[in-house]
Design a protein around this motif. Structure first.
Motif, PDB file in Angstrom:
ATOM      1  N   THR A 200       0.826  -1.215   0.000  1.00  0.00           N
ATOM      2  CA  THR A 200       0.000   0.000   0.000  1.00  0.00           C
ATOM      3  C   THR A 200       0.858   1.261   0.000  1.00  0.00           C
ATOM      4  N   ALA A 201       2.148   1.113   0.326  1.00  0.00           N
ATOM      5  CA  ALA A 201       3.062   2.269   0.317  1.00  0.00           C
ATOM      6  C   ALA A 201       3.606   2.561  -1.076  1.00  0.00           C
ATOM      7  N   ILE A 202       3.197   1.749  -2.069  1.00  0.00           N
ATOM      8  CA  ILE A 202       3.653   1.933  -3.453  1.00  0.00           C
ATOM      9  C   ILE A 202       2.448   2.408  -4.269  1.00  0.00           C
ATOM     10  N   PRO A 203       2.337   3.722  -4.533  1.00  0.00           N
ATOM     11  CA  PRO A 203       1.108   4.267  -5.122  1.00  0.00           C
ATOM     12  C   PRO A 203       0.639   3.579  -6.402  1.00  0.00           C
ATOM     13  N   HIS A 204       1.565   3.170  -7.279  1.00  0.00           N
ATOM     14  CA  HIS A 204       1.170   2.565  -8.545  1.00  0.00           C
ATOM     15  C   HIS A 204       1.382   1.043  -8.587  1.00  0.00           C
ATOM     16  N   HIS A 205       1.530   0.422  -7.424  1.00  0.00           N
ATOM     17  CA  HIS A 205       1.541  -1.044  -7.400  1.00  0.00           C
ATOM     18  C   HIS A 205       0.178  -1.522  -7.900  1.00  0.00           C
ATOM     19  N   GLU A 206       0.170  -2.482  -8.813  1.00  0.00           N
ATOM     20  CA  GLU A 206      -1.107  -2.945  -9.374  1.00  0.00           C
ATOM     21  C   GLU A 206      -1.615  -4.211  -8.683  1.00  0.00           C
ATOM     22  N   PHE A 207      -0.819  -5.284  -8.701  1.00  0.00           N
ATOM     23  CA  PHE A 207      -1.210  -6.523  -8.024  1.00  0.00           C
ATOM     24  C   PHE A 207      -0.020  -7.467  -8.048  1.00  0.00           C
ATOM     25  N   ILE A 336      -1.844   5.180   2.654  1.00  0.00           N
ATOM     26  CA  ILE A 336      -3.296   5.390   2.580  1.00  0.00           C
ATOM     27  C   ILE A 336      -3.586   6.461   1.538  1.00  0.00           C
ATOM     28  N   ARG A 337      -4.492   6.145   0.629  1.00  0.00           N
ATOM     29  CA  ARG A 337      -4.963   7.117  -0.356  1.00  0.00           C
ATOM     30  C   ARG A 337      -6.483   7.001  -0.437  1.00  0.00           C
TER      31      ARG A 337
END
Length: 362
Positions: A200-207, A336-337
């Protein structure tokens, strides 16, 4: 008969262009309502206020043959389409010396290079700004499509709530949500990001194949479209009760988002909205963990004008649709976003989508 949306053409030209050329992609869809991808085969639609010329592959004749243009030519794979352009006298009369023609930014450079060699005296310019300015103010039907896309997202988040359990992977949750989006009639659902735990700390992590564990925070950022108009929402889930640190950071993000939404009124700069959000985080001495802009416009593309950023000169106006999505990220721990979609009506922000913004505890 399929219609070229001439009112939209005139709107683009009003920003100082004599004519425009668009290719397959979002701008072609904006001006024709036709979603077509021709890949390595050039598709070119030239338009001035009173003339239009379509060059397209012959295998697209079924879809484009009745488009109401002044002139259309279809080529087969044995023909060089640029030789057709070179030998079309009516097109040469339109693209003459001194004419300022805006070029679709989606046009491949190799195609533009050939086009520029044919019409050496024409003043070709990048039409990115003019097209984006025209597309930035949405018509009522466009807003309705975005609202329908956001309704699909709300149901997707309900599915996520049902899907998340100990041992399920991010990839499996994503598959479940994509299946639901398809069932609900989404036109596209290419970006559904499932971020769990430290991801969750990686804004553009997809899956990934990471298994979700009890105690994990899960951030789901999803983009789906309806009639090819996009909504983009992000919500936060927790498998078990979140700890005090998470709840504290969440409260900061939620308050920053509230400030961003309330600041989104007509005639202010997009830059000022971003500044207010950023200043709030600065007051809390956590602004170094806010590493992206506050938001972006929505429409045929998931990212378009207005851009709610520290460098944006866009002015907020009625008919615009954009995201407000502050976030805080702590590498190796969590992030968190929260993201809402906002439409400006009668000078004020109205939130699109009704799925709760609270952390969903599973």
């Amino acid at each position: 008969m399929k219609e070229v949306k001439r009112g939209r053409v005139k709107k683009i030209l009003s920003y100082g262009l004599d004519s425009i050329v668009v290719t397959s992609g979002s701008n072609f869809f904006y001006l024709t309502g036709l979603k077509i991808e021709t890949f390595e085969r050039p598709l070119l639609l030239f338009m001035s206020e009173d003339y239009s010329f379509l060059l397209a592959p012959k295998l697209e004749m079924e879809r484009l043959g009745d488009l109401n243009v002044t002139e259309s030519l279809f080529y087969d794979d044995a023909t060089d389409p640029f030789k057709i352009i070179e030998s079309t006298p009516t097109l040469k009369n339109i693209l003459r010396k001194g004419v300022k023609i805006g070029v679709d930014p989606n046009l491949r450079f190799s195609f533009f290079y050939k086009l520029n060699n044919i019409f050496k005296d024409v003043n070709f310019v990048d039409a990115s700004e003019e097209i984006q300015l025209a597309r930035m103010i949405k018509e009522e039907e466009e807003i309705k499509n975005i609202e329908k896309a956001s309704n699909i997202l709300s149901k997707i988040f309900e599915t996520a709530q049902e899907s998340i359990s100990p041992g399920i992977s991010e990839a499996e949750v994503r598959f479940n949500l994509m299946k639901k989006a398809s069932e609900l009639g989404a036109s596209s659902y290419d970006f559904i990001a499932i971020q769990s735990g430290e991801n969750t700390a990686i804004p553009h992590h997809e899956f990934s194949s990471r298994k979700i564990r009890r105690g994990d925070l899960i951030v789901i950022d999803a983009v789906v479209s309806y009639n090819w108009y996009n909504a983009d929402l992000t919500r936060v889930f927790s498998l078990g009760k979140p700890n005090e640190e998470v709840l504290s950071i969440y409260s900061f993000v939620r308050q920053a988002q509230k400030i961003g939404i309330e600041s989104s009124i007509s005639n202010v700069t997009a830059k000022s909205i971003d500044e207010k959000v950023r200043n709030y985080f600065k007051e809390k001495e956590i602004d170094q963990f806010f590493i992206h802009r506050t938001g972006h416009g929505l429409g045929i593309d998931a990212h378009e004008k207005p851009f709610i950023s520290s460098t944006s000169n866009d002015i907020i106006e009625n008919g615009q649709v954009f995201t407000i999505e502050p976030g805080l990220y702590f590498p190796g721990k969590f992030g968190i976003r929260l993201e809402v979609d906002v439409v400006i009506k009668e000078g004020k922000p109205h939130i699109i989508g009704d799925f709760p913004l609270d952390i969903v505890i599973i």
